[in-house]
Enzyme design. Structure first.
Site, PDB file in Angstrom:
ATOM      1  N   SER A  14       0.830  -1.216   0.000  1.00 58.25           N
ATOM      2  CA  SER A  14       0.000   0.000   0.000  1.00 58.25           C
ATOM      3  C   SER A  14       0.864   1.266   0.000  1.00 58.25           C
ATOM      4  CB  SER A  14      -0.979   0.009   1.179  1.00 58.25           C
ATOM      5  OG  SER A  14      -0.324   0.242   2.397  1.00 58.25           O
ATOM      6  N   MET A  92      10.670  -7.071   3.991  1.00 54.21           N
ATOM      7  CA  MET A  92      10.991  -7.795   5.218  1.00 54.21           C
ATOM      8  C   MET A  92      12.225  -8.672   5.058  1.00 54.21           C
ATOM      9  SD  MET A  92       8.963  -6.606   7.331  1.00 54.21           S
ATOM     10  CE  MET A  92       7.383  -5.800   7.571  1.00 54.21           C
ATOM     11  N   ARG A  93      13.310  -8.052   4.672  1.00 54.47           N
ATOM     12  CA  ARG A  93      14.567  -8.804   4.626  1.00 54.47           C
ATOM     13  C   ARG A  93      15.693  -7.867   5.029  1.00 54.47           C
ATOM     14  NH1 ARG A  93      16.720 -13.744   2.644  1.00 54.47           N
ATOM     15  NH2 ARG A  93      18.885 -13.504   2.036  1.00 54.47           N
ATOM     16  N   ASN A 109      13.257   4.013   4.350  1.00 55.19           N
ATOM     17  CA  ASN A 109      12.333   3.000   4.856  1.00 55.19           C
ATOM     18  C   ASN A 109      11.208   3.719   5.591  1.00 55.19           C
ATOM     19  OD1 ASN A 109      11.371   0.367   5.604  1.00 55.19           O
ATOM     20  ND2 ASN A 109      12.196   0.710   7.661  1.00 55.19           N
ATOM     21  N   HIS A 111       8.407   3.062   8.799  1.00 50.71           N
ATOM     22  CA  HIS A 111       8.095   2.168   9.920  1.00 50.71           C
ATOM     23  C   HIS A 111       6.918   2.773  10.682  1.00 50.71           C
ATOM     24  CE1 HIS A 111       8.807  -0.841  12.999  1.00 50.71           C
ATOM     25  NE2 HIS A 111       8.639   0.102  13.904  1.00 50.71           N
ATOM     26  N   ASP A 147      15.161  -0.607  11.539  1.00 44.28           N
ATOM     27  CA  ASP A 147      14.222   0.449  11.941  1.00 44.28           C
ATOM     28  C   ASP A 147      14.919   1.560  12.728  1.00 44.28           C
ATOM     29  OD1 ASP A 147      12.139  -0.944  10.709  1.00 44.28           O
ATOM     30  OD2 ASP A 147      11.725  -2.100  12.517  1.00 44.28           O
TER      31      ASP A 147
HETATM   32  C1  GAR Z   1       3.747  -0.690   6.643  1.00 44.60           C
HETATM   33  O1  GAR Z   1       2.897  -0.401   7.727  1.00 44.60           O
HETATM   34  C2  GAR Z   1       5.176  -0.328   6.952  1.00 44.60           C
HETATM   35  O2  GAR Z   1       5.281   0.827   7.753  1.00 44.60           O
HETATM   36  C3  GAR Z   1       5.650  -1.558   7.701  1.00 44.60           C
HETATM   37  O3  GAR Z   1       5.097  -2.624   6.971  1.00 44.60           O
HETATM   38  C4  GAR Z   1       3.850  -2.211   6.412  1.00 44.60           C
HETATM   39  C5  GAR Z   1       3.856  -2.550   4.949  1.00 44.60           C
HETATM   40  O4  GAR Z   1       2.590  -2.277   4.396  1.00 44.60           O
HETATM   41  N1  GAR Z   1       7.072  -1.624   7.756  1.00 44.60           N
HETATM   42  C6  GAR Z   1       7.746  -2.076   8.822  1.00 44.60           C
HETATM   43  O5  GAR Z   1       7.202  -2.518   9.813  1.00 44.60           O
HETATM   44  C7  GAR Z   1       9.258  -1.972   8.713  1.00 44.60           C
HETATM   45  N2  GAR Z   1       9.872  -2.425   9.907  1.00 44.60           N
HETATM   46  P1  GAR Z   1       2.435  -2.046   2.840  1.00 44.60           P
HETATM   47  O6  GAR Z   1       3.038  -3.283   2.172  1.00 44.60           O
HETATM   48  O7  GAR Z   1       0.948  -1.989   2.639  1.00 44.60           O
HETATM   49  O8  GAR Z   1       3.138  -0.779   2.472  1.00 44.60           O
END
Ligand code: GAR
Length: 216
Positions: A14, A92-93, A109, A111, A147
């Site tokens: 998203s 997520m890597r 990034n 978070h 993060d």
């Molecule tokens: C988002 O909320 C992003 O902030 C988080 O993963 C989600 C991905 O959603 N990222 C983390 O937690 C990084 N540590 P998306 O695929 O819909 O963008």
């Protein structure tokens, strides 16, 4: 010249969609030249393709702990597309320190917490457990630590007593979709500069107070 950006995803995408949509504007200073997923089943891939963005899957699983091997393939794709900036969107890597160094100051990034609070997994659950009244989202430069890294932009939301991790995540996601394109815009326009561990933004102003619970 628009800066050439790759978005790296692992799932829903998203934030990727928010970046792609923002970059459609003629005056946006960056273009999304490719979306790369480390998972073939990432739902974001179809959304990127629907927007006409070339997608690439580099499955990370077969590489196991061989991060450098995965990154060599990734770097080749980035070179192929002449990528200048990377945006991680739920990627997520973990990267090696070498890859992070190679993209230092050029990789963002997002978070879903007000870093440095609640890095890592389940930031929404962590926020609820801590009982914070305000949480939010952070766009930051990537450093080897997960993060963490110089903060480019943050957005805050109130946390209500009745919130669950899901309702809080939903509220924060709305903020993520607003701040990520703006942070990329600032970076692509050359308006952010690193002073050691701190990111400074040209012409920055602070917006007003968010007080939670609201004062009636
Ligand atoms: C988002 O909320 C992003 O902030 C988080 O993963 C989600 C991905 O959603 N990222 C983390 O937690 C990084 N540590 P998306 O695929 O819909 O963008």
């Amino acid at each position: 010249m628009k800066r050439r950006v790759a978005i790296l995803i692992s799932g829903r995408g998203s934030n990727m969609v928010a970046l792609i949509d923002a970059a459609k504007a003629a005056d946006f200073p960056a273009e999304i030249v490719t979306v790369i997923s480390n998972r073939a089943d990432a739902p974001g891939l179809e959304k990127a393709a629907a927007s006409g963005i070339p997608t690439v899957v580099i499955a990370s699983k077969p590489f196991g702990r061989d991060r450098a091997g995965f990154e060599a393939v990734l770097q080749a794709r980035l070179d192929e597309h002449k990528v200048e900036l990377i945006c991680l969107g739920g990627f997520m890597r973990l990267f090696t320190a070498e890859f992070v160094q190679r993209w230092s100051g050029k990789m963002l990034n997002i978070h879903p917490s007000l870093l440095p609070s609640f890095p890592g997994l389940d930031p929404h659950g962590q926020a609820l457990k801590a009982g914070v009244k305000i949480s939010g989202a952070t766009v930051h430069f990537v450093i080897p630590e997960t993060d963490a890294g110089p903060i480019v932009m943050q957005g805050a939301v109130g946390v209500a007593d009745g919130d669950t991790a899901e309702t809080l995540a939903q509220r924060i996601l709305g903020v993520e979709h607003r701040i990520y394109p703006e942070a990329l815009r600032l970076l692509a326009e050359g308006k952010v500069r690193l002073e050691g561990d701190i990111c400074k933004v040209s012409d920055s102003t602070a917006s007003g107070a968010l007080i939670s619970p609201a004062i009636k």
